[in-house]
Design a protein around this motif. Structure first.
Motif, PDB file in Angstrom:
ATOM      1  N   VAL A 144       0.826  -1.196   0.000  1.00 29.01           N
ATOM      2  CA  VAL A 144       0.000   0.000   0.000  1.00 29.01           C
ATOM      3  C   VAL A 144       0.865   1.251   0.000  1.00 29.01           C
ATOM      4  O   VAL A 144       1.812   1.371   0.762  1.00 29.01           O
ATOM      5  N   SER A 158      -2.220   3.398  -4.161  1.00 29.05           N
ATOM      6  CA  SER A 158      -1.904   2.192  -4.917  1.00 29.05           C
ATOM      7  C   SER A 158      -1.684   1.033  -3.959  1.00 29.05           C
ATOM      8  O   SER A 158      -1.460   1.230  -2.759  1.00 29.05           O
ATOM      9  N   TYR A 186      -3.852  -1.464  -3.174  1.00 28.70           N
ATOM     10  CA  TYR A 186      -5.029  -2.041  -2.536  1.00 28.70           C
ATOM     11  C   TYR A 186      -6.256  -1.659  -3.357  1.00 28.70           C
ATOM     12  O   TYR A 186      -6.169  -0.876  -4.302  1.00 28.70           O
ATOM     13  N   SER A 187      -7.395  -2.186  -2.976  1.00 30.70           N
ATOM     14  CA  SER A 187      -8.625  -1.923  -3.706  1.00 30.70           C
ATOM     15  C   SER A 187      -9.195  -0.570  -3.293  1.00 30.70           C
ATOM     16  O   SER A 187     -10.071  -0.473  -2.429  1.00 30.70           O
ATOM     17  N   TYR A 188      -8.694   0.466  -3.936  1.00 32.23           N
ATOM     18  CA  TYR A 188      -8.999   1.840  -3.529  1.00 32.23           C
ATOM     19  C   TYR A 188     -10.497   2.105  -3.431  1.00 32.23           C
ATOM     20  O   TYR A 188     -10.968   2.709  -2.475  1.00 32.23           O
ATOM     21  N   SER A 189     -11.246   1.654  -4.416  1.00 31.72           N
ATOM     22  CA  SER A 189     -12.661   2.020  -4.478  1.00 31.72           C
ATOM     23  C   SER A 189     -13.479   1.422  -3.349  1.00 31.72           C
ATOM     24  O   SER A 189     -14.588   1.892  -3.068  1.00 31.72           O
ATOM     25  N   SER A 190     -12.952   0.417  -2.676  1.00 29.09           N
ATOM     26  CA  SER A 190     -13.699  -0.220  -1.591  1.00 29.09           C
ATOM     27  C   SER A 190     -13.243   0.243  -0.214  1.00 29.09           C
ATOM     28  O   SER A 190     -13.691  -0.296   0.797  1.00 29.09           O
ATOM     29  N   TYR A 191     -12.371   1.246  -0.182  1.00 28.13           N
ATOM     30  CA  TYR A 191     -11.869   1.769   1.080  1.00 28.13           C
ATOM     31  C   TYR A 191     -12.406   3.173   1.329  1.00 28.13           C
ATOM     32  O   TYR A 191     -12.526   3.992   0.419  1.00 28.13           O
ATOM     33  N   THR A 197     -16.920   5.176   0.315  1.00 25.91           N
ATOM     34  CA  THR A 197     -16.389   4.535  -0.891  1.00 25.91           C
ATOM     35  C   THR A 197     -16.918   5.123  -2.192  1.00 25.91           C
ATOM     36  O   THR A 197     -16.146   5.363  -3.122  1.00 25.91           O
ATOM     37  N   ASN A 251     -12.415   7.408  -8.228  1.00 27.27           N
ATOM     38  CA  ASN A 251     -12.100   5.988  -8.092  1.00 27.27           C
ATOM     39  C   ASN A 251     -11.461   5.414  -9.347  1.00 27.27           C
ATOM     40  O   ASN A 251     -10.782   4.390  -9.282  1.00 27.27           O
ATOM     41  N   ASN A 275      -7.838   6.367  -8.716  1.00 25.22           N
ATOM     42  CA  ASN A 275      -7.307   6.022  -7.383  1.00 25.22           C
ATOM     43  C   ASN A 275      -6.721   7.250  -6.688  1.00 25.22           C
ATOM     44  O   ASN A 275      -5.636   7.194  -6.097  1.00 25.22           O
ATOM     45  N   PRO A 314     -10.616   0.122   5.601  1.00 25.65           N
ATOM     46  CA  PRO A 314     -11.716  -0.653   5.035  1.00 25.65           C
ATOM     47  C   PRO A 314     -13.054  -0.074   5.461  1.00 25.65           C
ATOM     48  O   PRO A 314     -13.181   0.518   6.542  1.00 25.65           O
TER      49      PRO A 314
END
Length: 124
Positions: free
Chosen positions: A2, A25, A27-32, A53, A74, A77, A100
């Motif tokens: 991360v 960068s 990790y799943s940016y849009s879900s955090y 999110t 998103n 990112n 998260p």
């Protein structure tokens, strides 16, 4: 791994504006959930703004409500903080952070898992 990298800080006169960016960068940016925090010398780190999110829900500290706008892209990112009508008391190191969605409870720094290195904002 991360990475959160802030940019856009600088020196500005009172009443001016700055736009901070945070490139994420690893990790799943849009879900955090994402947040902006700041820390002035000798003071505790405080929450400035949080954005959930999808970007439709936000929360601001009372001290910046109506002057700062948090947003996120998103697809890129990237997290933003538009700071208007800046005051000397806004002077601080500004950090972006990620957590998260299940840990996203608001402006408390302890809720956030990943942190950037910060960008300095000085208002005179």
């Amino acid at each position: 791994h991360v990475q959160l990298v802030e940019s856009g800080g600088g020196s500005v006169q009172a009443g001016g504006s700055l736009r901070l960016s945070c490139a994420a960068s690893g990790y799943s940016y849009s879900s955090y959930c994402m947040g902006w925090f700041r820390q002035a010398p000798g003071k505790e780190r405080e929450g400035v703004a949080v954005i959930w999110t999808g970007g439709g829900s936000t929360h601001y500290a009372d001290s910046v409500q109506g002057r700062f706008i948090v947003s996120r892209d998103n697809a890129k990112n990237t997290l933003y903080l538009q700071m208007n009508s800046l005051k000397p008391e806004d002077t601080a190191m500004y950090y972006c952070a990620a957590t998260p969605l299940t840990s996203c409870y608001g402006l408390g720094p302890s809720n956030f898992r990943y942190w950037g290195q910060g960008t300095q904002v000085t208002v005179s």
